[in-house]
Design an enzyme around this catalytic site. Structure first.
Site, short mmCIF file in Angstrom:
data_model
loop_
_atom_site.label_atom_id
_atom_site.label_comp_id
_atom_site.label_asym_id
_atom_site.label_seq_id
_atom_site.Cartn_x
_atom_site.Cartn_y
_atom_site.Cartn_z
N HIS A 1 -0.69 4.23 -3.55
CA HIS A 1 0.06 3.74 -4.71
C HIS A 1 -0.83 3.05 -5.73
CE1 HIS A 1 3.47 2.20 -6.90
NE2 HIS A 1 3.09 0.96 -6.73
N ASP A 2 -1.79 2.27 -5.27
CA ASP A 2 -2.65 1.51 -6.18
C ASP A 2 -3.59 2.38 -7.00
OD1 ASP A 2 -1.63 -0.98 -5.93
OD2 ASP A 2 -3.28 -1.83 -4.75
N SER B 1 4.34 1.50 -11.34
CA SER B 1 5.12 0.82 -10.31
C SER B 1 6.29 0.05 -10.95
CB SER B 1 4.20 -0.12 -9.51
OG SER B 1 4.80 -0.49 -8.29
N ARG C 1 2.17 -10.76 1.49
CA ARG C 1 1.19 -9.99 0.75
C ARG C 1 0.45 -9.00 1.64
NH1 ARG C 1 -0.18 -7.98 -4.20
NH2 ARG C 1 -2.43 -7.97 -4.54
N ASP D 1 0.55 8.57 -2.64
CA ASP D 1 1.42 7.40 -2.86
C ASP D 1 2.67 7.57 -2.02
OD1 ASP D 1 3.05 5.37 -3.76
OD2 ASP D 1 2.84 5.84 -5.88
#
Lengths: 401, 401
Positions: A374-375, A175, A245, A341
């Protein structure tokens, strides 16, 4: 420059609000070694500001060999930090990349000397907007200069030289960390033997800028943010940062992963309560993500680092042609993306690979099948681990390690 | 019940804050005909509350034929309203579906009598959380009962009966409007000759619930929201609602559309300002979207309608089998999705189509190639228009219109 905590360099707090602010600023300081750079060695930022003095907090694992040829730099993501293989001092959780780094792991701490530093502009011990501005004795707040991915890399180079490391065996990150990897390879190709940018892109997309902007507006909309002077005001923009967040967290996951993990399941029952309580498990989970994040992160640092990502556009820095960023490079690359992602989709990684091909750089590309979004780069992804192991082992042989 | 504005039914404001609140509540009232339902004809909601009195504001176009067989009900989306073919009283913009509805258009107002009502719980003249609670003389705020998609449909049925319409030639709508279309077809199959759900799904996904929850938290985090009592407090949760809208707006578009429309272009220049100003055009656009939205929408109504969408799960209401919602139906369906819609992706429409197939219902399915994302249903999409025209014309012939 030394690596021991030293508060003597800080100016005396000039009054009570400043003292309180200083305490709050310290509260986020980690128990990490710190490299300090004095007024004689400023960081010249892309914004044209000389930042001095400043400090970089870092962690290491493994041992630097006699030839100093086995250094690995791990670059952390937006809300990451230097605790890649160390218990986090605030959350008490294991290091964020212990799956990948450790004895016998793909990044083998029995073989390599691994460094990870908190990026400039962040809040875990490196100088950032929550740090005390020596000119005023108060936290910088928005007087801190805007920093870029390139500024982060320049500061990392200064840290490495401070540690006696001239060049890297491997530079790796996901990232925002992957952006730093690309920037390292473009800025200092002769210092990077192998580079592994993961779940990243050569520039931040309009959609990603848009999501970041919503997060920043959520923070700035919180009256407790106090125009960025919350440390002096004794307030905490926890609600704004929490909302930021929550929104960002959705983009780190994937619809299939959310469906599998939470679906439409209700909290503690099978029926809706017909209220605005966290009826669905996904709501409860998101609220928890927001609440726990504000315990460990500084709101202004979040503004600064999202901005740094937004500004990142490697092609733009090289006449609009991404391949120009890598012409003549001898660095070997392994680019990794994940099928689910949608923040940095595979097409972003392909753009990197095509540019590396055009620059005749050695490059391997692995698109990992995963529904974790993505994570995934932070999670247990065997296909990523085996790609990393294969690439790193081959690079080590080529390097004679 | 009458269709003329009548303020005499409202209780006298009991004090100054209540009077101010009442004025603010009125300010969003449209210049629409209104159908009023008294205490004798309450709306029995899914939450088990009898809502009475209540009113439904609506607009019409075209003429009801003698056989009363040419009625079309348009169901609006989350932040839409009854001004489908009429200048909006707040924004001054043309009707939101004038592309599709009008003389000679696919929904031909020379042939059909078209009705669109503001959903119960909204803020454009139908009773919602900004309306005055007759029990207290103050705005309902969070004392308004949670409403569901089914409650919206029940209220629409009451409106249609008030207008002397027993059944619909066509029920059509996109997004939350499409949910209402599906609910109409499931609840009152004998009253719906043809149904056209567009860019919608049979239930709200975990990811969509997550995005809604972030928006709600942004509103509730705004101190001006005042626990939902902002009308009495004389405050406006504009920042919170603006942030909610900005985040939601991203989900209505698509990455390719954002890239084409804005890319990474800077506002008024080619270089970053190294600040938190709206450097990028996409940032400026989003901020404008947030600012203009709060001028025309009520924050509590946004909470209620997002919740109604979250609760929607048509299969769950029918023993977990979506096809059961449509068994024995004679309604003919045309389901439309858009390739770049990631809020209600084509797989959601396919789930509807598969269920209709399983229920042996006549159904056409068109996936429109478009890069405009979810909001494509509101835009100039020739492939959607021709699919609608073909389906509606054929249905009209079958109906003998």
């Amino acid at each position: 420059m030394d690596t021991q905590p030293d508060t003597a360099l800080r100016p005396d707090p000039i009054d009570e609000p400043a003292r309180r602010a200083s305490e709050r600023s310290q509260a986020l300081d980690p128990k990490s070694p710190v490299a300090r750079f004095s007024a004689d060695t400023p960081l010249l930022t892309d914004a044209g500001i000389e930042l001095a003095p400043f400090q970089i907090a870092y962690q290491t694992a493994g041992t630097l060999n006699a030839a100093r040829s086995n250094a690995v730099l791990i670059c952390h993501a937006l809300t990451g930090d230097q605790y890649f293989a160390h218990t986090h001092p605030v959350t008490g959780k294991p290091g964020w990349w212990e799956t990948l780094v450790g004895p016998g792991k793909p990044i083998d701490t029995d073989r390599y000397f691994v460094v990870c530093s908190n990026v400039i502009g962040s809040c875990m011990g490196s100088t950032g907007p929550a740090s005390i501005d020596p000119a005023t004795g108060r936290p910088y707040g928005l007087n801190f200069p805007l920093v870029t991915i390139r500024d982060m890399v320049r500061a990392q180079l200064m840290l490495l030289e401070h540690l006696g490391i001239h060049d890297l065996f491997l530079c790796i990150g996901g990232s925002m960390g992957g952006m730093q990897v690309l920037q390292w390879a473009a800025l200092y190709p002769e210092r990077v033997f192998a580079a592994m940018p993961i779940a990243t892109g050569p520039r931040h997309s309009a959609q990603n800028i848009a999501f970041h902007e919503v997060g920043r507006q959520a923070i700035m909309a919180d009256p407790a943010w106090a125009d960025g002077r919350y440390l002096e005001a004794g307030t905490r923009p926890a609600k704004g940062l929490g909302v930021a967040r929550m929104g960002a967290h959705i983009t780190y996951l994937s619809e299939p992963a959310l469906h599998r993990k939470f679906g439409r399941r209700f909290q503690g029952g099978s029926a809706p309560t017909f209220s605005f309580n966290a009826d669905f498990q996904i709501e409860s989970y998101l609220r928890h993500q927001g609440l726990s994040f504000v315990e460990r992160f500084d709101a202004n640092a979040y503004l600064y680092l999202t901005r740094a990502m937004d500004y990142f556009d490697l092609a733009e820095d090289h006449g609009g042609v991404l391949a120009n960023a890598f012409r003549g490079t001898k660095t070997r690359f392994c680019v990794i993306s994940f099928t689910s992602d949608w923040l940095f989709p595979t097409r972003d990684s392909r753009a990197i690979v095509h540019a590396l091909n055009a620059a005749a750089a050695p490059v391997a590309f692995v698109e990992v099948e995963s529904d974790k979004g993505h994570d995934a780069f932070l999670l247990d992804e065997p296909a990523m681990f085996s790609a990393a192991r294969g690439f790193i082992d081959a690079a080590a042989r080529a390097r004679g390690l």
